[in-house]
Design an enzyme around this catalytic site. Sequence first.
Site: not given
Length: 344
Positions: A124, A148, A152
């Site tokens: 991402s 989050y 990643k």
Amino acid sequence: MAILVTGGAGYIGSHTCVELLEAGYEVIVVDNLSNSNPRALDRVYEITGKKPTFYEVDLLNHAGLESVFRENEIDAVIHFAGLKAVGDSVSVPLHYYQNNVTGTIILCHLMQKYDVKKIVFSSSATVYGAPETVPITEDSLLSPTNPYGRTKQMIEEILKDIYLSDKKWSIALLRYFNPIGAHQSGRIGEDPNGIPNNLMPYIAQVAVGKRSHLNVFGAEYATPDGTGVRDYIHVVDLAKGHLKALDKTLNEVGVDAYNLGTGRGYSVLEMVKEFEKVTGVPIPYKIVEARQGDIAICYADPTKAKAELDWSAEKGISEMCRDTWKWQSLNPDGYVIEEKNLFL
């Protein structure tokens, strides 16, 4: 050739399954259905005439996941599965680290055990955090600002370390920006649970009458109209990018990261105006307080993907808005219960 797609019943996963099946691959989907719907796979079958193999398995279920590897001759993995709401990740960080990072480690252990050493990872643009300059290149500083994004980045580092330990691995890290749109058929699209976290499904739900107005978070950014600017990419273009990355992993070894974006940023209000123009549906909105951690401008430099993957985005924001509206207007309640459901 069989491709394991984790999270294949989700938004990006289902569109990628369509592209894989239409390209002649055998597709095996693993999904725990926590934020997806098996009816998406019914629709994939309807679009392609080809039925993916489906396992309702959580990546944290080692035994269940191993049965998938044991029962199938898997050639490569496209790894989408993971929790993805930035706000939730701040509230329940341990849940995100356990699910995203530990789930990936279990997946990689099994890939190693069954000699499957080719993986395309759904990373991402959040790994960049607040960029110092735009457009963002793959060499930009990685500094995610929420759990989050940090999951990643951690997974990217884990995959790099796996390659360093065994140079037979082939790994593509795809850092994509803001996927929107839907398949041109209107049969599959984004169907978020609860209140959408992202702009376009929120606009679409306002347009279809499910919500009264759009909240625009902040209008005092250093942008032409004061609202945040992002790089929006059509989900079908994004899915095709995964096939290009898969082709590279099937034919070469190594590990590398690629931005998947258009290289052009649009503000929130530009997206609202374009949606109104394309659909003829007015989108009432209110300016509300900016969200903590949101940044003013973020868009990609996709040059590397063009040079090394022979990929570039083809669809513009008019097509993104058109296809979003076709999906939402034909499916106002998303994937509602239907008589046919081949995957439950």
